[in-house]
Design a protein around this motif. Structure first.
Motif, PDB file in Angstrom:
ATOM      1  N   LEU A 101      69.111  42.396  52.916  1.00 24.44           N
ATOM      2  CA  LEU A 101      69.556  41.064  53.296  1.00 24.44           C
ATOM      3  C   LEU A 101      69.442  40.905  54.809  1.00 24.44           C
ATOM      4  O   LEU A 101      69.679  41.846  55.565  1.00 24.44           O
ATOM      5  N   SER A 102      69.100  39.695  55.223  1.00 31.66           N
ATOM      6  CA  SER A 102      69.013  39.373  56.643  1.00 31.66           C
ATOM      7  C   SER A 102      69.978  38.251  56.974  1.00 31.66           C
ATOM      8  O   SER A 102      70.216  37.356  56.162  1.00 31.66           O
ATOM      9  N   CYS A 103      70.505  38.294  58.172  1.00 30.77           N
ATOM     10  CA  CYS A 103      71.393  37.241  58.673  1.00 30.77           C
ATOM     11  C   CYS A 103      70.881  36.843  60.051  1.00 30.77           C
ATOM     12  O   CYS A 103      71.046  37.603  61.022  1.00 30.77           O
ATOM     13  N   ALA A 104      70.237  35.692  60.119  1.00 30.71           N
ATOM     14  CA  ALA A 104      69.698  35.185  61.382  1.00 30.71           C
ATOM     15  C   ALA A 104      70.750  34.309  62.045  1.00 30.71           C
ATOM     16  O   ALA A 104      71.267  33.379  61.430  1.00 30.71           O
ATOM     17  N   ILE A 105      71.038  34.608  63.303  1.00 24.98           N
ATOM     18  CA  ILE A 105      72.119  33.926  64.015  1.00 24.98           C
ATOM     19  C   ILE A 105      71.543  33.139  65.179  1.00 24.98           C
ATOM     20  O   ILE A 105      70.730  33.664  65.950  1.00 24.98           O
TER      21      ILE A 105
END
Length: 125
Positions: free
Chosen positions: A20-24
């Protein structure tokens, strides 16, 4: 405006892996804590893992033990959750969240200021 966007969820067989990726975006601070949570139908949202600016990585509960790994790419403002040996009970919506102006992680959802929209992970048996 702070925005978090999760991606990488999907359908996987038991024993498989997902990252999973979380782009901020819109977030400028040297002090932060970024956490991963999940929520299964009918259950409370639970903390999985977190990375903070001052104290590094933390893992919560038995779900992440030995199977999940959190990492961060500061240059791209992205936090990852590598999930291996997935089980049907890992099925849930997975969220990332941030505590601004913080140095310590927390497993309590109420302490987080901003949340992503979530990404569905479904593990078939």
């Amino acid at each position: 405006e702070v925005q978090l966007v999760e991606s990488g969820g999907g359908l996987v067989q038991a024993g498989g892996s997902l990252r999973l990726s979380c782009a901020i975006s819109g977030f400028i601070s040297d002090d932060y804590a970024i956490g991963w949570f999940r929520q299964a139908p009918g259950k409370a949202r639970e903390g999985i893992s977190c990375v903070s600016s001052a104290f590094g990585k933390s893992y919560y509960g038995d779900s992440a033990k030995d199977r999940f790994t959190i990492s961060s790419d500061k240059a791209n403002n992205t936090v990852y959750l590598q999930m291996n040996s997935l089980k049907p009970e890992d099925t849930a919506v997975y969220y990332c969240a941030v505590i601004v102006l913080a140095t310590r992680c927390s497993s309590f959802p109420a302490e987080y200021n901003y949340w992503g929209q979530g990404t569905q992970v479904t593990v078939s048996s």
